[in-house]
Design an enzyme around this catalytic site. Sequence first.
Site, PDB file in Angstrom:
ATOM      1  N   HIS A 168       0.853  -1.194   0.000  1.00 33.97           N
ATOM      2  CA  HIS A 168       0.000   0.000   0.000  1.00 33.97           C
ATOM      3  C   HIS A 168       0.878   1.228   0.000  1.00 33.97           C
ATOM      4  O   HIS A 168       2.040   1.184   0.389  1.00 33.97           O
ATOM      5  CB  HIS A 168      -0.908   0.013   1.232  1.00 33.97           C
ATOM      6  CG  HIS A 168      -0.164  -0.175   2.517  1.00 33.97           C
ATOM      7  ND1 HIS A 168       0.199  -1.424   2.969  1.00 33.97           N
ATOM      8  CD2 HIS A 168       0.298   0.709   3.420  1.00 33.97           C
ATOM      9  CE1 HIS A 168       0.853  -1.293   4.113  1.00 33.97           C
ATOM     10  NE2 HIS A 168       0.945  -0.002   4.400  1.00 33.97           N
TER      11      HIS A 168
ATOM     12  N   HIS B 233       0.911   5.315   1.339  1.00 30.19           N
ATOM     13  CA  HIS B 233       0.327   6.312   2.226  1.00 30.19           C
ATOM     14  C   HIS B 233       0.344   7.668   1.532  1.00 30.19           C
ATOM     15  O   HIS B 233       1.369   8.061   0.950  1.00 30.19           O
ATOM     16  CB  HIS B 233       1.174   6.481   3.491  1.00 30.19           C
ATOM     17  CG  HIS B 233       1.271   5.264   4.348  1.00 30.19           C
ATOM     18  ND1 HIS B 233       0.515   5.093   5.481  1.00 30.19           N
ATOM     19  CD2 HIS B 233       2.051   4.156   4.257  1.00 30.19           C
ATOM     20  CE1 HIS B 233       0.830   3.949   6.059  1.00 30.19           C
ATOM     21  NE2 HIS B 233       1.768   3.355   5.334  1.00 30.19           N
TER      22      HIS B 233
END
Length: 145
Positions: A107, A109
């Site tokens: 992922h 941020h």
Amino acid sequence: MSLYGEYDPQNIFAQIIRGDAPCYKLYEDDDVLAFLDLFPQSRGHTLVIPKKAQARNLLEIDADSLSKMILTVQKLTRVLVDELQPDGVQVAQFNGAPAGQTVFHIHMHIIPRYAGEGLGIHAASKAEAAELEALQARIVARLNG
Ligand code: AMP
């Protein structure tokens, strides 16, 4: 968790992709999902994840999923900047526990930064549901506006 190992299909982001766990969704298409971080380090802290890649980190992800993820990061960063008017934006991605990774589905941020406001502690304090709901509504409205 080190850099190397098996992808765990029960990780929380895999559960969110399957719809088995909730999230404050901001954007979704066939390839990518973006949602608010539950333990935000700043107002508007957003996560962008690939949906098809069973990759724990940057070393494992395929080029197509990686491209789609970063393009969505740019799209959401623009929307967050338009709506929240931060003074800066941090974009980060951690690989392996010693580097700060706590969820082992890759992922990115997006962390809006506001002048004079320090960065909250990583993955530490849960935001109020009402605050996340209000932010979600604003960002989704801006995205679709
Ligand atoms: P990392 O430490 O880079 O693996 O980042 C994982 C991020 O996921 C942290 O910023 C956590 O606050 C966030 N997080 C953990 N569980 C959830 C969840 N259920 N929904 C949204 N964000 C989460």
